[in-house]
Design an enzyme around this catalytic site. Structure first.
Site, PDB file in Angstrom:
ATOM      1  N   LYS A 124      40.775 -62.425  -2.097  1.00 16.88           N
ATOM      2  CA  LYS A 124      39.972 -62.254  -0.880  1.00 16.88           C
ATOM      3  C   LYS A 124      40.879 -61.607   0.163  1.00 16.88           C
ATOM      4  O   LYS A 124      41.078 -62.133   1.264  1.00 16.88           O
ATOM      5  CB  LYS A 124      39.463 -63.647  -0.440  1.00 16.88           C
ATOM      6  CG  LYS A 124      38.449 -63.623   0.702  1.00 16.88           C
ATOM      7  CD  LYS A 124      37.087 -63.146   0.310  1.00 16.88           C
ATOM      8  CE  LYS A 124      36.163 -63.063   1.498  1.00 16.88           C
ATOM      9  NZ  LYS A 124      34.897 -62.377   1.217  1.00 16.88           N
TER      10      LYS A 124
ATOM     11  N   ASP B 285      33.924 -63.153  -3.873  1.00 18.04           N
ATOM     12  CA  ASP B 285      32.469 -63.260  -3.679  1.00 18.04           C
ATOM     13  C   ASP B 285      31.743 -62.277  -4.599  1.00 18.04           C
ATOM     14  O   ASP B 285      30.725 -62.615  -5.221  1.00 18.04           O
ATOM     15  CB  ASP B 285      32.076 -63.063  -2.211  1.00 18.04           C
ATOM     16  CG  ASP B 285      32.918 -62.021  -1.481  1.00 18.04           C
ATOM     17  OD1 ASP B 285      33.933 -61.572  -2.037  1.00 18.04           O
ATOM     18  OD2 ASP B 285      32.556 -61.650  -0.352  1.00 18.04           O
TER      19      ASP B 285
ATOM     20  N   ASP C  19      33.423 -73.484 -12.632  1.00 14.02           N
ATOM     21  CA  ASP C  19      32.193 -74.285 -12.773  1.00 14.02           C
ATOM     22  C   ASP C  19      30.986 -73.352 -12.889  1.00 14.02           C
ATOM     23  O   ASP C  19      30.026 -73.636 -13.615  1.00 14.02           O
ATOM     24  CB  ASP C  19      32.009 -75.235 -11.576  1.00 14.02           C
ATOM     25  CG  ASP C  19      32.512 -76.647 -11.876  1.00 14.02           C
ATOM     26  OD1 ASP C  19      33.493 -76.763 -12.642  1.00 14.02           O
ATOM     27  OD2 ASP C  19      31.953 -77.633 -11.355  1.00 14.02           O
TER      28      ASP C  19
ATOM     29  N   TYR D 237      44.480 -77.182  -1.890  1.00 16.22           N
ATOM     30  CA  TYR D 237      44.471 -78.510  -2.514  1.00 16.22           C
ATOM     31  C   TYR D 237      45.805 -79.228  -2.345  1.00 16.22           C
ATOM     32  O   TYR D 237      45.866 -80.452  -2.387  1.00 16.22           O
ATOM     33  CB  TYR D 237      44.110 -78.410  -4.000  1.00 16.22           C
ATOM     34  CG  TYR D 237      42.666 -77.976  -4.252  1.00 16.22           C
ATOM     35  CD1 TYR D 237      41.880 -77.449  -3.234  1.00 16.22           C
ATOM     36  CD2 TYR D 237      42.096 -78.088  -5.505  1.00 16.22           C
ATOM     37  CE1 TYR D 237      40.583 -77.044  -3.455  1.00 16.22           C
ATOM     38  CE2 TYR D 237      40.784 -77.695  -5.745  1.00 16.22           C
ATOM     39  CZ  TYR D 237      40.038 -77.165  -4.710  1.00 16.22           C
ATOM     40  OH  TYR D 237      38.748 -76.760  -4.939  1.00 16.22           O
TER      41      TYR D 237
ATOM     42  N   ASP E 131      38.582 -73.227  -9.171  1.00 14.21           N
ATOM     43  CA  ASP E 131      37.811 -74.464  -9.305  1.00 14.21           C
ATOM     44  C   ASP E 131      36.313 -74.112  -9.273  1.00 14.21           C
ATOM     45  O   ASP E 131      35.519 -74.569 -10.110  1.00 14.21           O
ATOM     46  CB  ASP E 131      38.177 -75.396  -8.138  1.00 14.21           C
ATOM     47  CG  ASP E 131      37.692 -76.813  -8.336  1.00 14.21           C
ATOM     48  OD1 ASP E 131      37.173 -77.126  -9.418  1.00 14.21           O
ATOM     49  OD2 ASP E 131      37.829 -77.624  -7.393  1.00 14.21           O
TER      50      ASP E 131
END
Ligand code: NAD
Length: 364
Positions: free
Chosen positions: A195, A227, A255, A146, A251
């Site tokens: 990851k 994941d 959610d 970002y 992020d």
């Protein structure tokens, strides 16, 4: 009497509606405790761009420096409107990211909480919810894709874009310390989400974690690939207490957290650094439901509770706000976003939810 200055940035879409309810609650806190809040309302977001030529106008920047904490509503427009604005003036790029960078709010605490008594609000089965969900997801807020360098262009007639995922050891170390500190105050179990089987940034992240962890010998660290974490959250959310992860993972997984407990409308957050903090719902401006008095203000009222706890050391009062909000649901009232999971409940609007929270608090 103690007095604090609070910057109020209502934002776009449902922002002004849910902020109104949050401020009702702040008023009750003022009346109950020996404290006064001077509220300084300032333009921020898409509306600020149209009214003042910038989504984060100079006058708002000045207010940021003056206040003790900032309460921010969601910003943003529906896609078809957003694309009419210059890319660098769109609210996230032009206002939210600069606000985060200016105050170095590197740790975004996002509670994902659903007590057992409210299990019916979740799309998960009651037996999966078990004794309830009580997670704090900590999202690193100032690094990664970002904030990385961006290049776009055309090579041999093919358009391309390149975005850089950059982290340094300071950025990683500071958010990990926040996560360990919070774990020490909770169950002393920290899920580190990464990851490292693919990304070098996760390899460095985990090295830094190994360097920080010895300072917190009581905290058990559990490593989990991002994941796999997405699946585990659905199958057994009760295993998690504090989770820490880089910006984009946070992020997305947070959610998902909103989905697990029934609605993004149940997701407040605190953006914390070493100095000034700001507080905002995790979700966006929900243009699809704006102006209809159907948005759930829990996320904005919860952000008030987090402000009281983290900026003003009013933890007891913050706890009362959480329990007031939850007891409105326990009484059989719900906002429309949660209606699917709560058949038989009485559906109430944004303002009525705020009023009921106020009534509960006044009776406590
Ligand atoms: P969103 O989070 O606004 O909405 C996703 C879904 O959740 C929608 O169906 C919406 O109605 C629902 N929802 C969200 N908050 C709710 C609430 N309090 N009560 C009931 N339902 C709620 O995501 P989006 O639609 O993808 O984005 C809308 C705008 O928000 C975009 O412009 C986006 O860029 C912006 N955005 C801003 C922030 C921020 O201010 N930090 C964060 C995310 C998205």
């Amino acid at each position: 009497m103690t007095s604090y200055k609070v910057g109020i940035f209502s934002g776009d879409g449902i922002g002004p509606e849910i902020m109104k309810e949050a401020l009702k609650v702040l008023k009750v806190v003022e009346q109950r405790c020996n404290v006064s809040f001077e509220l300084i309302e300032s333009p921020f977001g898409a509306a600020a761009y149209f009214d003042h030529g910038h989504p984060f106008p100079e006058q708002t920047r000045a207010v940021c420096d003056e206040v003790d904490a900032i309460l921010k509503g969601p910003v943003g427009l529906v896609h078809s409107e957003a694309i009419k604005m210059p890319v660098d003036m769109q609210p996230e790029r032009g206002a939210v990211l600069p606000l985060r960078a200016h105050y170095n709010t590197y740790a975004n605490f996002r509670p994902v909480v659903l007590p057992k008594a409210l299990a019916h609000l979740s799309p998960l089965k009651a037996e999966v919810i078990g004794e309830g969900i009580d997670i704090v997801m900590i999202r690193e807020l100032l690094g990664g894709l970002y904030f990385g360098k961006k290049v776009s262009g055309e090579e041999q007639g093919i358009r391309f874009v390149e975005e850089t995922l950059r982290y340094d050891e300071v950025q990683i170390g500071q958010v990990l310390k926040s996560a360990f500190d919070l774990s020490m105050r909770r169950k002393k179990v920290l899920h580190n989400i990464h990851k490292s089987n693919i990304l070098q940034s996760s390899v460095l992240w985990n090295k830094i974690l190994d360097e920080v962890a010895p300072d917190y010998p009581e905290v058990e660290v559990i490593h989990m690939l991002v994941d796999a974490a997405a699946t585990h959250l659905c199958l057994n959310p009760g295993q998690f207490d504090v989770m820490v992860m880089e910006n984009m993972f946070g992020d997305i997984l947070s959610d998902q957290g909103g989905g697990l407990i029934g609605s993004l409308g149940l997701m407040p957050s605190a953006c914390l650094g070493d100095g000034k903090a700001y507080y905002e719902p995790s979700h966006g401006s929900a243009p699809d439901i704006a102006g209809k008095n159907i948005a759930n203000p829990y996320s904005m009222i919860g952000s008030v509770a987090m402000m009281l706890e983290y900026s003003f050391d009013m933890t007891a009062e913050a706890k009362l706000i959480w329990s007031a909000m939850q007891s409105v649901f326990v009484d059989g009232y719900t906002t429309p976003d949660l209606a699917a999971g709560s058949s038989g409940d009485k559906i109430i609007g944004t303002d009525a939810f705020g009023d009921r929270v106020v009534e509960k608090l006044e009776a406590m």
